[in-house]
Write a protein that holds these residues in place. Structure first.
Motif, PDB file in Angstrom:
ATOM      1  N   LEU A   1       8.434   6.447   0.004  1.00 33.01           N
ATOM      2  CA  LEU A   1       8.794   5.888  -1.276  1.00 33.01           C
ATOM      3  C   LEU A   1      10.360   5.392  -1.385  1.00 33.01           C
ATOM      4  CD1 LEU A   1       7.283   5.553  -3.814  1.00 33.01           C
ATOM      5  CD2 LEU A   1       8.226   7.527  -4.793  1.00 33.01           C
TER       6      LEU A   1
ATOM      7  N   ILE B   1       0.781   2.218 -11.718  1.00 31.91           N
ATOM      8  CA  ILE B   1       1.450   3.592 -11.203  1.00 31.91           C
ATOM      9  C   ILE B   1       0.598   4.689 -11.015  1.00 31.91           C
ATOM     10  CG2 ILE B   1       3.281   5.389 -11.266  1.00 31.91           C
ATOM     11  CD1 ILE B   1       4.894   3.318 -13.136  1.00 31.91           C
TER      12      ILE B   1
ATOM     13  N   ASP C   1      13.988   2.218  -5.360  1.00 29.74           N
ATOM     14  CA  ASP C   1      14.023   1.067  -6.546  1.00 29.74           C
ATOM     15  C   ASP C   1      12.495   1.408  -7.099  1.00 29.74           C
ATOM     16  OD1 ASP C   1      12.494   0.231  -4.192  1.00 29.74           O
ATOM     17  OD2 ASP C   1      12.870  -1.908  -4.638  1.00 29.74           O
ATOM     18  N   GLU C   2      11.426   1.803  -6.133  1.00 25.94           N
ATOM     19  CA  GLU C   2      10.155   2.361  -6.731  1.00 25.94           C
ATOM     20  C   GLU C   2      10.194   3.245  -7.414  1.00 25.94           C
ATOM     21  OE1 GLU C   2       6.870   0.866  -3.178  1.00 25.94           O
ATOM     22  OE2 GLU C   2       8.421   2.303  -2.589  1.00 25.94           O
TER      23      GLU C   2
END
Length: 339
Positions: A324, A280, A327-328
């Motif tokens: 984005l 991330i 779910d991300e």
């Protein structure tokens, strides 16, 4: 643009300047090569130079400081609000009451509008002009008035990662004071009043090119939609992140365009490593106060701003951009809450 063969100060630049001025609610927009040039030229248009003093903050990436120093003026730093990390109007007033200040740069940091009502009230009492730094706040608004229309003159960057970004560098000023717009138009082209006749000192070459203007014109109609998506992502983070060691920026309305979503923790490096292990990406905006930068700290002996310094030691930026997916975002929240 390529077929037309007109690449500098042509019809695309003219049209973009008109469209962006109308979007911001100002009479004028003057496009430039970068947001940093916009800050420098805004200062010069207001008569800022050697011997002058400009009030700003020290947690916004050095950009205002560089512009102030480029004019030969001296930066003076106000403390920031501990929750919003924007200029503290009360500390600003304290400085205005204690010394002469010739201009104020107000940065709408991370896309959140500063408290312009209080700032302008205090500034007008002292007769001090105010510059908005809107590099991270394209489209932010409060009570129907947009960033870029709230002070004497405003500065924008169109760096590719901005809410309205070009495919390269670019910038602009907006204002409803025609004399300031005219001054910046001269400054962006060598100080010329007519071709090859320079009547204004300290000008240089700072022009948004036609291709970038055309790109910005194509993207401008999408800006409000992109900003709405950024706000949705920011709200999802703020409601989903629940961790005793982390402070979130909370939720906001149209006064915030979520250019960056910035959390705070006293254990930033540990959290950064935890997120990196999960692939991330994150970043720090900004790790060093302006007065502590190696290139400039000799200019600021004895400056002590504990809230600013603590913020620079704790801030961490999470991914936040319109593409984005939910779910991300949820996966990032889950990794943070598991830390």
């Amino acid at each position: 643009v390529l077929d037309r063969g007109w690449y500098v100060l042509g019809p695309e630049v003219t049209a973009f300047e008109q469209e962006f001025a109308a979007y911001c609610g100002t009479s004028d927009c003057v496009s430039l090569a970068s947001g940093t040039d916009a800050l420098e030229f805004a200062l010069r248009a207001l008569g800022i130079g050697p011997g002058k003093t400009v009030l700003t903050v020290a947690n916004a990436g050095l950009y205002s400081t560089i512009a102030i120093i480029a004019t030969g003026a001296t930066p003076v730093y106000a403390e920031i609000l501990p929750d919003k990390l924007l200029i503290d109007p009360t500390d600003m007033k304290r400085i205005l009451d204690s010394r002469k200040v010739d201009a104020i740069i107000v940065t709408h940091l991370y896309g959140l509008l500063a408290n312009m009502r209080s700032i302008l009230l205090f500034a007008r009492e002292k007769g001090v002009p105010v510059i908005e730094d809107c590099a991270q706040a394209h489209g932010a608004s409060r009570q129907g008035k947009k960033a870029g229309s709230l002070a004497d003159i405003a500065c924008f960057s169109f760096y590719p990662t901005k809410n309205l970004g070009a495919l390269g560098d670019g910038g602009a000023i907006t204002t409803s004071r025609p004399e300031l717009a005219d001054a910046v138009r001269q400054l962006r082209q060598y100080g010329w009043s007519s071709k090859y006749q320079a009547t204004r000192p300290n000008g240089h070459n700072s022009r948004l090119d036609e291709l970038q203007a055309a790109i910005l014109r194509a993207k401008l109609p999408h800006l409000d939609g992109w900003n709405a998506r950024r706000r949705d992502i920011a709200k999802r983070y703020s409601t989903g992140i629940k961790h005793p060691k982390i402070t979130t920026p909370g939720t906001h309305g149209e006064e915030h365009v979520a250019h960056l979503y910035v959390i705070r923790t006293a254990e930033r490096d540990a959290l950064k490593q935890h997120l990196a292990a999960a692939n991330i990406p994150c970043d720090i905006h900004y790790p060093i106060p302006d007065f502590a930068q190696p290139a400039y700290r000799a200019l600021f002996p004895g400056v002590h701003l504990p809230i600013t310094t603590q913020a620079c030691n704790e801030v961490l930026t999470l991914p936040c951009f319109p593409e984005l997916a939910d779910d991300e975002v949820d996966a990032i929240i889950a990794h943070i809450n598991a830390w």
